[in-house]
Design an enzyme around this catalytic site. Structure first.
Site, PDB file in Angstrom:
ATOM      1  N   ARG A 157      47.282  37.129  49.114  1.00  0.00           N
ATOM      2  CA  ARG A 157      47.335  38.297  48.247  1.00  0.00           C
ATOM      3  C   ARG A 157      48.501  39.169  48.715  1.00  0.00           C
ATOM      4  O   ARG A 157      48.877  39.142  49.878  1.00  0.00           O
ATOM      5  CB  ARG A 157      46.040  39.097  48.325  1.00  0.00           C
ATOM      6  CG  ARG A 157      44.787  38.324  47.914  1.00  0.00           C
ATOM      7  CD  ARG A 157      43.551  39.209  48.116  1.00  0.00           C
ATOM      8  NE  ARG A 157      42.319  38.548  47.692  1.00  0.00           N
ATOM      9  CZ  ARG A 157      41.534  37.831  48.509  1.00  0.00           C
ATOM     10  NH1 ARG A 157      41.867  37.696  49.800  1.00  0.00           N
ATOM     11  NH2 ARG A 157      40.442  37.257  48.049  1.00  0.00           N
TER      12      ARG A 157
ATOM     13  N   LYS B  24      39.682  40.586  51.821  1.00  0.00           N
ATOM     14  CA  LYS B  24      38.767  41.653  51.438  1.00  0.00           C
ATOM     15  C   LYS B  24      37.678  41.818  52.491  1.00  0.00           C
ATOM     16  O   LYS B  24      37.140  40.841  53.001  1.00  0.00           O
ATOM     17  CB  LYS B  24      38.154  41.327  50.070  1.00  0.00           C
ATOM     18  CG  LYS B  24      39.187  41.301  48.941  1.00  0.00           C
ATOM     19  CD  LYS B  24      38.557  40.961  47.608  1.00  0.00           C
ATOM     20  CE  LYS B  24      39.602  40.967  46.497  1.00  0.00           C
ATOM     21  NZ  LYS B  24      39.029  40.610  45.174  1.00  0.00           N
TER      22      LYS B  24
ATOM     23  N   HIS C 230      50.147  37.924  42.169  1.00  0.00           N
ATOM     24  CA  HIS C 230      48.976  37.072  41.984  1.00  0.00           C
ATOM     25  C   HIS C 230      49.325  35.788  41.235  1.00  0.00           C
ATOM     26  O   HIS C 230      48.607  34.796  41.349  1.00  0.00           O
ATOM     27  CB  HIS C 230      47.887  37.847  41.231  1.00  0.00           C
ATOM     28  CG  HIS C 230      46.567  37.838  41.946  1.00  0.00           C
ATOM     29  ND1 HIS C 230      46.406  38.309  43.232  1.00  0.00           N
ATOM     30  CD2 HIS C 230      45.348  37.380  41.562  1.00  0.00           C
ATOM     31  CE1 HIS C 230      45.140  38.167  43.593  1.00  0.00           C
ATOM     32  NE2 HIS C 230      44.487  37.604  42.609  1.00  0.00           N
TER      33      HIS C 230
ATOM     34  N   ARG D  48      49.815  33.300  43.821  1.00  0.00           N
ATOM     35  CA  ARG D  48      48.534  32.884  44.412  1.00  0.00           C
ATOM     36  C   ARG D  48      47.821  31.915  43.469  1.00  0.00           C
ATOM     37  O   ARG D  48      47.261  30.908  43.912  1.00  0.00           O
ATOM     38  CB  ARG D  48      47.686  34.129  44.671  1.00  0.00           C
ATOM     39  CG  ARG D  48      46.305  33.868  45.271  1.00  0.00           C
ATOM     40  CD  ARG D  48      45.704  35.204  45.694  1.00  0.00           C
ATOM     41  NE  ARG D  48      44.260  35.173  45.832  1.00  0.00           N
ATOM     42  CZ  ARG D  48      43.621  34.840  46.943  1.00  0.00           C
ATOM     43  NH1 ARG D  48      44.301  34.464  48.011  1.00  0.00           N
ATOM     44  NH2 ARG D  48      42.300  34.869  46.992  1.00  0.00           N
TER      45      ARG D  48
ATOM     46  N   HIS E  53      37.946  32.969  49.383  1.00  0.00           N
ATOM     47  CA  HIS E  53      36.879  33.326  48.457  1.00  0.00           C
ATOM     48  C   HIS E  53      35.529  33.213  49.154  1.00  0.00           C
ATOM     49  O   HIS E  53      35.263  32.228  49.853  1.00  0.00           O
ATOM     50  CB  HIS E  53      36.885  32.410  47.238  1.00  0.00           C
ATOM     51  CG  HIS E  53      38.013  32.687  46.293  1.00  0.00           C
ATOM     52  ND1 HIS E  53      38.452  31.777  45.347  1.00  0.00           N
ATOM     53  CD2 HIS E  53      38.796  33.783  46.134  1.00  0.00           C
ATOM     54  CE1 HIS E  53      39.448  32.299  44.662  1.00  0.00           C
ATOM     55  NE2 HIS E  53      39.673  33.514  45.117  1.00  0.00           N
TER      56      HIS E  53
ATOM     57  N   TYR F  66      39.785  27.790  38.804  1.00  0.00           N
ATOM     58  CA  TYR F  66      41.056  27.072  38.848  1.00  0.00           C
ATOM     59  C   TYR F  66      40.903  25.620  38.413  1.00  0.00           C
ATOM     60  O   TYR F  66      41.878  24.995  38.002  1.00  0.00           O
ATOM     61  CB  TYR F  66      41.645  27.124  40.254  1.00  0.00           C
ATOM     62  CG  TYR F  66      42.051  28.513  40.662  1.00  0.00           C
ATOM     63  CD1 TYR F  66      43.249  29.061  40.223  1.00  0.00           C
ATOM     64  CD2 TYR F  66      41.234  29.297  41.465  1.00  0.00           C
ATOM     65  CE1 TYR F  66      43.620  30.345  40.580  1.00  0.00           C
ATOM     66  CE2 TYR F  66      41.604  30.573  41.829  1.00  0.00           C
ATOM     67  CZ  TYR F  66      42.789  31.095  41.377  1.00  0.00           C
ATOM     68  OH  TYR F  66      43.150  32.368  41.725  1.00  0.00           O
TER      69      TYR F  66
END
Length: 325
Positions: A167, A197, A269, A272, A295, A304
């Site tokens: 990111r 995150k 992004h 990414r 994730h 994806y």
């Protein structure tokens, strides 16, 4: 020559409509909603009240949950006067309907809110946009025009975003201690430590191209920029020697995209997304991609796999003897 504009016929002045008008007055006077918002709510609830009138409902307390769900189905199905509504438009109408019933229940006009359990339809989840491999290569080449410190930095930044699936917030937060560049003589790329995150740490392999771009930046570019600063540990620094900002990272990508002739909207992004899609196209397991992206759930990563379906179709069309007539 005038044209006749088709509008939803207003429902008769029933107790339900008087209650609706009271709700709109409440929104205008006590909640300060804009006239534009009020007009949208009026249009949506006019259609709802006409629907209820057709179902024989006249009083607010006569409305049941089934009436609300039937109205939602009616919106999605359409009729002679209206085209079927997309999920986003239908959801907007349901939000208005729920606001009306919530107000009536709060004011004690009805014993319960019949719309409480009715959920607006979820809009279709947009598939992430990935660039073709050749477009990524053009973008990366365009980022390193010249041999200035800024050009070396921008190339290294884009190589990390694409080569590691980082990111933009993770890339600009990198410190020198987060890099292990490996050895050039054996062709290894090393690894990079990213903090995602919730400050969740993950170790991501770094390809040779990203390693070489970072090495060039750290040896030939960063010292010239870092001298202007106060000894920041940041990998990517600006002309004043401070840590590169998110906005500057976006600008670097936009500039490179313009040079590469890429007309689509390119963002950090996008790289990414391209990282994940190209891995899956190359046969990577979805759970490996999940770990590389950081994730928490494989469900997030599985979006994806829908993007890569097009690749499967192309392979099938080329390889299967019965794919083409």
């Amino acid at each position: 020559m005038s044209r006749t504009v088709s509008t939803t016929p207003a429902a008769p002045r029933t107790p339900l409509r008087r209650a609706r008008d009271g709700w709109l007055d409440h929104l205008r006077v006590e909640r300060g909603r804009s006239e534009h918002t009020l007009q949208a709510y009026r249009r949506d609830t006019d259609r709802y009240l006409s629907f209820l009138h057709g179902a024989g409902v006249r009083e607010p307390e006569e409305v049941r949950e089934k009436h609300v769900t039937d109205f939602l189905a009616h919106l999605r199905r359409g009729d002679d006067e209206h085209r079927p509504l997309a999920a986003t438009s239908a959801a907007r109408a349901v939000v208005a309907v729920r606001g009306l019933h919530r107000f009536l229940a709060a004011e004690g006009e009805v014993p319960a809110d019949p719309s409480q359990e009715v959920q607006p339809p979820a809009p279709p989840r947009r598939l992430p946009k990935a660039l073709p491999v050749d477009a990524v290569e053009r973008l990366l080449q365009a980022a390193s025009v010249g041999d200035t410190p800024a050009a070396l930095r921008d190339r290294a930044l884009l190589e990390v975003l694409y080569g590691c699936g980082a990111r933009v917030s993770e890339a600009i937060a990198l410190d020198l201690d987060d890099l292990e560049l490996g050895r050039a003589e054996d062709g290894t790329g090393g690894v990079v430590r990213l903090f995602g995150k919730g400050s969740k740490e993950r170790i991501v392999p770094m390809g040779r191209y990203a390693r070489d771009a970072l090495d060039a930046w750290l040896v030939r570019g960063r010292p010239a920029m870092a001298r202007a600063g106060t000894g920041t540990p940041a990998v990517f620094v600006n002309a004043r020697g401070g840590r590169l900002s998110r906005q500057s990272a976006w600008t670097a990508i936009k500039t490179a995209a313009g040079r590469a002739g890429l007309k689509d909207d390119i963002s950090p992004h996008t790289l990414r997304h391209s990282f994940a899609t190209h891995l899956l196209d190359g046969g990577a397991d979805v759970r490996v991609v999940q770990e590389l992206l950081g994730h928490a759930s494989v469900t997030t990563t599985q979006i994806y796999t829908h993007v890569s379906t097009q690749h499967l179709r192309e392979v099938y069309a080329q390889a299967h003897p019965r794919a083409r007539g």
